[in-house]
Each structure stands twice: as structure tokens, then as C-alpha cells.
Design an enzyme around this catalytic site. Sequence first.
Site, PDB file in Angstrom:
ATOM      1  N   ASN A  10      15.315  -9.562   0.666  1.00 23.20           N
ATOM      2  CA  ASN A  10      16.122  -8.457   0.223  1.00 23.20           C
ATOM      3  C   ASN A  10      16.985  -7.606   1.394  1.00 23.20           C
ATOM      4  O   ASN A  10      16.051  -6.908   2.060  1.00 23.20           O
ATOM      5  CB  ASN A  10      15.439  -7.496  -0.488  1.00 23.20           C
ATOM      6  CG  ASN A  10      16.113  -6.390  -0.996  1.00 23.20           C
ATOM      7  OD1 ASN A  10      17.329  -6.042  -0.871  1.00 23.20           O
ATOM      8  ND2 ASN A  10      15.662  -5.419  -1.570  1.00 23.20           N
ATOM      9  N   HIS A  95      14.179  -2.385  -8.340  1.00 20.78           N
ATOM     10  CA  HIS A  95      13.671  -2.184  -7.286  1.00 20.78           C
ATOM     11  C   HIS A  95      13.528  -0.460  -6.703  1.00 20.78           C
ATOM     12  O   HIS A  95      14.028   0.321  -7.451  1.00 20.78           O
ATOM     13  CB  HIS A  95      14.607  -2.467  -6.045  1.00 20.78           C
ATOM     14  CG  HIS A  95      13.798  -2.589  -4.632  1.00 20.78           C
ATOM     15  ND1 HIS A  95      13.652  -1.408  -3.921  1.00 20.78           N
ATOM     16  CD2 HIS A  95      13.548  -3.483  -3.907  1.00 20.78           C
ATOM     17  CE1 HIS A  95      13.195  -1.502  -2.834  1.00 20.78           C
ATOM     18  NE2 HIS A  95      12.976  -3.043  -3.004  1.00 20.78           N
ATOM     19  N   GLU A  97      13.834   1.582  -4.585  1.00 21.62           N
ATOM     20  CA  GLU A  97      14.939   2.384  -4.079  1.00 21.62           C
ATOM     21  C   GLU A  97      15.948   2.539  -5.044  1.00 21.62           C
ATOM     22  O   GLU A  97      16.538   3.759  -5.116  1.00 21.62           O
ATOM     23  CB  GLU A  97      15.613   1.550  -2.896  1.00 21.62           C
ATOM     24  CG  GLU A  97      14.379   1.720  -1.522  1.00 21.62           C
ATOM     25  CD  GLU A  97      14.406   0.316  -0.591  1.00 21.62           C
ATOM     26  OE1 GLU A  97      15.502  -0.497  -0.726  1.00 21.62           O
ATOM     27  OE2 GLU A  97      13.694   0.156   0.019  1.00 21.62           O
ATOM     28  N   GLU A 167       5.647  -4.370  -5.684  1.00 23.55           N
ATOM     29  CA  GLU A 167       6.096  -3.903  -4.332  1.00 23.55           C
ATOM     30  C   GLU A 167       5.443  -2.206  -4.426  1.00 23.55           C
ATOM     31  O   GLU A 167       6.215  -1.369  -5.010  1.00 23.55           O
ATOM     32  CB  GLU A 167       7.412  -3.666  -4.106  1.00 23.55           C
ATOM     33  CG  GLU A 167       8.144  -4.985  -4.046  1.00 23.55           C
ATOM     34  CD  GLU A 167       9.569  -5.024  -3.440  1.00 23.55           C
ATOM     35  OE1 GLU A 167       9.635  -5.828  -2.549  1.00 23.55           O
ATOM     36  OE2 GLU A 167      10.318  -4.098  -3.537  1.00 23.55           O
ATOM     37  N   GLY A 173       8.783  -0.753   3.895  1.00 25.59           N
ATOM     38  CA  GLY A 173       9.413  -0.186   5.132  1.00 25.59           C
ATOM     39  C   GLY A 173       8.492   0.619   5.885  1.00 25.59           C
ATOM     40  O   GLY A 173       9.037   1.250   6.814  1.00 25.59           O
ATOM     41  N   SER A 213       6.438  -4.787   3.540  1.00 30.36           N
ATOM     42  CA  SER A 213       6.014  -4.937   4.829  1.00 30.36           C
ATOM     43  C   SER A 213       5.584  -6.476   4.991  1.00 30.36           C
ATOM     44  O   SER A 213       4.625  -6.461   5.956  1.00 30.36           O
ATOM     45  CB  SER A 213       4.994  -3.892   5.540  1.00 30.36           C
ATOM     46  OG  SER A 213       5.652  -2.535   5.371  1.00 30.36           O
ATOM     47  N   GLY A 235      12.664  -5.840   5.782  1.00 31.95           N
ATOM     48  CA  GLY A 235      12.842  -5.764   7.192  1.00 31.95           C
ATOM     49  C   GLY A 235      12.641  -7.354   8.160  1.00 31.95           C
ATOM     50  O   GLY A 235      13.664  -7.578   8.719  1.00 31.95           O
TER      51      GLY A 235
END
Length: 250
Positions: A10, A95, A97, A167, A173, A213, A235
Site C-alpha cells: 500500500n 483503511h 487512514e 491492521e 507507521g 510496520s 513503509g
Amino acid sequence: MKRRKIIAANWKMYKDLAEANDFITFLLEKLPDTNAEIAIAPSYIALWHAFEATRNYPVEIIAQNLHYAEQGAFTGEVSATQLKSVGIQRVILGHSERREYFGESDALLKKKVQTALKNDLNIIFCVGEQLKDRKAGTQVEVVKSQLQNTLFHLNKNDWQHLVIAYEPVWAIGTGETASPQQAQEMHQHIRETITGTYGSDTAEKLSVIYGGSVKPENASALFVQPDIDGALVGGASLEVDSFVEIIKSI
Ligand code: 13P
């Protein structure tokens, strides 16, 4: 039961067109042999190029989001039909976010799920608790209610088009991964919740992947857990080498 393994990148709002193209060129050179499905979710601006570049390779280009409407006056949004017109067959929905920064509620996500399925799009659907939930020990209830509110209106058959991504928001992150035990425990709860409503045949076939992560250093320990079927990587998916290492770990 052998479940499909999936490693999905992603990219969120990272990489311009040239960076996305470079990544894909290098990835295709270094792509390891794997039984896992490999997917990349670039930003909309790179979808078409990425799709074209991976056409003859076992790498699927997927979308990060869609709007629930088929079309309309929704400035800045992208519809399922538009995604399909560039060859997209799968979308990430739910998600954290999107939930947190764009106010996506369970009710809205339910509509997006309907739209995706109606348009024959597969879905990676994200669930996960916030830090305050984990501190209060309510993580299992929170994830269960996210599943119930958004997905439990579906027919048994619809589940073949779904992958669940667990998640935990506190691990996204932050560099802080859920321990393999914490992740396994939640994945098992997710499977049990789905068994409760849809039966064990549906739940056992469903791939449940972990995100938060994930990196080369912790991937193998997560992937050996019996209920972890892959990863949704943020990331560490932005660099070809670390993404390849994660693929090799499964
Ligand atoms: P990180 O891997 O950067 O923690 O992001 C996880 C994520 O949100 C993937 O969707």
C-alpha cells in the site's frame, strides 16, 4: 486447508509517476519465485502505467479506494467503473487512514463494499483497533463490530471476493509491530467471528493478512503463525529491496 497467501504493497500518497514506474521496473527484475499473490496499490495517477507494465507478470495492480456511486458530481473521487476501465480488479477498503482522516464510517464502508462487489471487484478490507481500545482491552469487540457492521450483510458466496487485513492502528507507521502472538490471536478471533455467522468452510478459506510496520526483520515471525496469510505493507513496500525481502519471507 491451504489458503491463498498475499503480500500487498500500500503506497498510500507516496511516489510520483516516474518513481512508481522505476519501482515496478526494478521489482520485475528482482521478483522472487513465490506461491504468494503479489499486489501493489499505487496512487491513482500511476494505476494505468503500473497495470500496463505488469500485464505479463504475476503482480496485480490494485486500488487504494473507490467511491460508492457509479458516477456523478463527486469532485476528486474515483468510481468502480473507472477503476475497472484501467484493468483494476481489486480495491483496498476500510483503511484506518480513510476512517480517521476522511471520516469513513462503517455505514459508508458498507456501501463501498456493495459497490465493489456489484462491479466484480475483489476487496482487501481493513479492520483494526486503536491504541485506546487495546489499552482498554476491548480490541476483540472493536474488530468484531467493524466486521459485523460492514460485512455481515453479505452472502456466503461474496466472501470468496474478500481478504481481511488486520491492521492495528497503533502499529501503522509507528515502527511498532503487533507481536506475532498478538497478531495471531486477533487473526484467530477474526476467523472465529466469521465461522460463527458463515461457517468454518467460509472462514477457513478466507485469507487474513496482517498490516502494521511489517518489515524484512519481522515478516517471517508473523508469517509462520497459522492464521496469518500474508501482509499489507506500507513503509517497507516503498523500497524494492525490502519489499522483495518480505516476499521471500513468506
Ligand atoms: P506501515 O507498514 O507503514 O506501518 O503501514 C501499514 C499500512 O497501513 C498498510 O496499509
